[in-house]
Write a protein that holds these residues in place. Structure first.
Motif, mmCIF file in Angstrom:
data_model
loop_
_atom_site.group_PDB
_atom_site.id
_atom_site.type_symbol
_atom_site.label_atom_id
_atom_site.label_comp_id
_atom_site.label_asym_id
_atom_site.label_seq_id
_atom_site.Cartn_x
_atom_site.Cartn_y
_atom_site.Cartn_z
ATOM 1 N N SER A 97 8.287 -3.341 -0.694
ATOM 2 C CA SER A 97 7.636 -3.412 -2.009
ATOM 3 C C SER A 97 6.886 -2.159 -2.466
ATOM 4 O O SER A 97 6.415 -1.367 -1.655
ATOM 5 C CB SER A 97 6.619 -4.551 -2.005
ATOM 6 O OG SER A 97 7.083 -5.636 -1.260
ATOM 7 N N VAL A 98 6.795 -2.033 -3.784
ATOM 8 C CA VAL A 98 5.862 -1.113 -4.433
ATOM 9 C C VAL A 98 4.927 -1.989 -5.259
ATOM 10 O O VAL A 98 5.390 -2.894 -5.963
ATOM 11 C CB VAL A 98 6.579 -0.137 -5.389
ATOM 12 C CG1 VAL A 98 5.570 0.793 -6.071
ATOM 13 C CG2 VAL A 98 7.633 0.669 -4.663
ATOM 14 N N VAL A 99 3.634 -1.743 -5.170
ATOM 15 C CA VAL A 99 2.670 -2.484 -5.990
ATOM 16 C C VAL A 99 1.902 -1.469 -6.834
ATOM 17 O O VAL A 99 1.427 -0.457 -6.303
ATOM 18 C CB VAL A 99 1.691 -3.295 -5.110
ATOM 19 C CG1 VAL A 99 0.654 -4.004 -5.977
ATOM 20 C CG2 VAL A 99 2.454 -4.289 -4.254
ATOM 21 N N ALA A 100 1.810 -1.714 -8.136
ATOM 22 C CA ALA A 100 1.096 -0.775 -9.007
ATOM 23 C C ALA A 100 0.489 -1.518 -10.176
ATOM 24 O O ALA A 100 1.037 -2.513 -10.641
ATOM 25 C CB ALA A 100 2.040 0.298 -9.516
ATOM 26 N N PHE A 101 -0.654 -1.052 -10.635
ATOM 27 C CA PHE A 101 -1.243 -1.631 -11.852
ATOM 28 C C PHE A 101 -2.201 -0.663 -12.530
ATOM 29 O O PHE A 101 -2.641 0.323 -11.930
ATOM 30 C CB PHE A 101 -1.943 -2.962 -11.546
ATOM 31 C CG PHE A 101 -3.029 -2.897 -10.501
ATOM 32 C CD1 PHE A 101 -4.344 -2.607 -10.862
ATOM 33 C CD2 PHE A 101 -2.739 -3.154 -9.166
ATOM 34 C CE1 PHE A 101 -5.340 -2.569 -9.900
ATOM 35 C CE2 PHE A 101 -3.741 -3.108 -8.198
ATOM 36 C CZ PHE A 101 -5.056 -2.815 -8.568
ATOM 37 N N LYS A 102 -2.494 -0.979 -13.776
ATOM 38 C CA LYS A 102 -3.413 -0.150 -14.564
ATOM 39 C C LYS A 102 -4.849 -0.506 -14.227
ATOM 40 O O LYS A 102 -5.146 -1.660 -13.914
ATOM 41 C CB LYS A 102 -3.192 -0.392 -16.060
ATOM 42 C CG LYS A 102 -1.873 0.141 -16.578
ATOM 43 C CD LYS A 102 -1.763 0.003 -18.080
ATOM 44 C CE LYS A 102 -0.408 0.492 -18.553
ATOM 45 N NZ LYS A 102 -0.215 0.338 -19.987
ATOM 46 N N TYR A 103 -5.729 0.473 -14.290
ATOM 47 C CA TYR A 103 -7.162 0.215 -14.222
ATOM 48 C C TYR A 103 -7.849 1.164 -15.199
ATOM 49 O O TYR A 103 -7.152 1.865 -15.953
ATOM 50 C CB TYR A 103 -7.688 0.333 -12.789
ATOM 51 C CG TYR A 103 -7.748 1.735 -12.237
ATOM 52 C CD1 TYR A 103 -6.586 2.399 -11.838
ATOM 53 C CD2 TYR A 103 -8.952 2.397 -12.103
ATOM 54 C CE1 TYR A 103 -6.652 3.675 -11.339
ATOM 55 C CE2 TYR A 103 -9.017 3.684 -11.593
ATOM 56 C CZ TYR A 103 -7.858 4.331 -11.209
ATOM 57 O OH TYR A 103 -7.920 5.593 -10.705
#
Lengths: 247, 245
Positions: free
Chosen positions: A36-42
């Motif tokens: 997996s790759v996990v990414a999100f905006k902050y």
């Protein structure tokens, strides 16, 4: 004495129905893969994590691989899937950026352009029925605006404030839905790191192709930063109560 | 037998170090009616006088839109300009499809510059018989470029090509330093004022023969013809009235 026969893994064995003549055929199975790759905006940009494992089938074959790269000035690309195809993509992108640099005219290859370019490559390859066996997560900050996009081997694209590929789509995405979506503009870096590590910990507990050595990366207006590998604190004391564990 | 044995093709040098065919092609540009280009810090403008072969015919188009951010004005052979504009449109579209971004103006002009250069080096070809002024707006602001048959591409604050264009350049050279902070309207009027200097005795700029093109940070490439140009022609006349007061 009877001879010992060893069976080559299904990923390297040439299927009997494929001959050395006849129509062109392509590889249809990945061999060395990243999970997996996990990414999100902050608040300040985008945060992303991948572990350092490249598996050969179910074997933890390469334990010090990096699946995130910085492309150009302000773009971060994370990958899951076949590592060989990822190397091909890295070469292609480096070529693109070298040509751009050679132009020397002050124009910048932005995140959106890189995303569009990767999408076109992925869709082009699937149209040749020879896909690159990857999912890509492209992140960047462009004139004060965060960008986060996904591309898979069909050339499917979408943009979202949270993205998780592979097993992460099942295990990390619900966590991100709950803790990130709707708060992207308020989350501090410390909070983002905590949420991200929680996601990676859950993935390490439940994804058999994951590894407790991972890298974290962030893109902000200042640029791309990819961390050194680090482990997560885990607690396996209740593992014995899980049906099937260790048996 | 030959008056000049070094001007039969565009790939033979004269002993003086000239390529006559290229120079003749540049003459074709001077035959075309004048076009003027100029820019401020936010906008780039093209103005042109159109010609009509006779009373019954329409006026020949001088300004061509390439994309939302780019346009060209031509002087010389219209058909050669159409070949180049077709190429530019294709390249602009390719840039949008592959990279999702507008084609940088400098790269576009250099691309046609390279095409023109090839024509002066390969046997059996001829130079383009057209000069272009290219305006556009990209990440690095507004631009004005000149393209000519020799393959030389140059960037300008203000420039003009075509018949009697020296008169327009004289005007532009006197005033270009004031263009930087001008509004779009002022810039167009300045362009028309320079363009008017290129007209023959007894000819006037009017809504029929005037063509205006502009592009800017918040303006897509726009071309004005016919009655739409009247507003600016009126401003030009008003300006004159004020100057004489």
């Amino acid at each position: 004495m009877d001879s010992i026969t060893l069976k080559v893994p299904h990923t390297t064995e040439r299927p009997a129905e494929i001959t050395n003549y006849g129509p062109t055929t392509h590889i249809s199975q990945p061999s060395v893969t990243g999970t997996s790759v996990v990414a999100f905006k902050y608040k300040d940009g985008i945060i992303m994590a991948t572990d350092c494992l490249a598996s050969y089938g179910s074997m933890a074959r390469f334990r010090n691989e990096t699946r995130m790269i910085s492309v150009g000035n302000n773009t971060l690309v994370g990958m899951s899937g076949d590592t060989g195809d990822f190397q091909h993509m890295k070469h292609t992108l480096e070529n693109l950026l070298t040509h751009e640099y050679d132009m020397d005219d002050g124009q910048n290859m932005g995140t959106r352009s890189i995303y569009k370019y990767i999408s076109n490559i992925m869709y082009g390859r699937r149209s040749k029925i020879d896909p690159l066996w990857n999912s890509y997560v492209v992140a960047g900050v462009e004139n004060g605006e965060s960008f986060l996009g996904f591309v898979d081997y069909y050339g499917t694209t979408y943009q979202s404030p949270t993205i998780a590929t592979g097993f992460g789509a099942y295990l990390a995405q619900p966590i991100l839905r709950k803790y990130v979506e709707g708060h992207e503009d308020e989350l501090t870096e410390e909070e983002a790191v905590r949420i991200l590590d929680d996601c990676m910990r859950v993935l390490y507990y439940r994804d058999g192709r994951s590894f407790n050595k991972l890298r974290r990366a962030k893109v902000t207006a200042e640029g791309v930063e990819i961390s050194e590998p680090y482990p997560l604190d885990t607690n396996w004391t209740i593992a014995n109560y899980v049906v099937g564990y260790g048996s | 037998m030959f008056r000049n044995q070094y001007d039969n093709d565009s790939s033979t040098w004269s002993p003086q170090g000239r390529i006559f065919q290229v120079e003749y092609a540049s003459e074709a540009v001077k035959q075309g009616s004048a076009v003027v280009g100029l820019k401020s810090k936010d906008h780039a403008v093209l103005v042109a006088v159109k010609r009509s072969p006779n009373e019954l015919a329409s006026y020949q188009k001088k300004i061509i839109r390439i994309d939302d951010h780019m346009g060209i004005a031509m002087a010389g052979l219209t058909s050669d300009a159409r070949v180049l504009s077709n190429y530019l449109r294709t390249e602009a579209m390719r840039s949008k499809m592959v990279y999702g971004r507008a084609l940088p103006v400098g790269r576009a002009v250099n691309a046609i510059g390279d095409k023109a250069q090839t024509n002066t080096q390969e046997y059996g070809r001829r130079p383009y018989g057209v000069g272009l002024l290219v305006i556009g707006h990209d990440d690095t602001g507004p631009h004005l470029y000149e393209f000519n048959p020799s393959g030389i591409v140059s960037e300008y604050y203000a420039y003009s090509i075509g018949s009697r264009s020296q008169s327009a350049r004289t005007n532009l050279e006197r005033n270009f330093e004031t263009f930087q902070d001008m509004s779009l309207k002022e810039l167009i009027v300045q362009g028309l004022r320079s363009l008017r200097d290129t007209l023959q005795q007894g000819k006037q700029l009017d809504a029929l023969n005037t063509s205006i093109g502009f592009v800017g940070k918040d303006n897509k490439m726009t071309i004005l013809d016919g009655q739409d140009t009247q507003e600016y022609l009126d401003l030009l006349d008003e300006g004159e009235a004020m100057d004489t007061e």
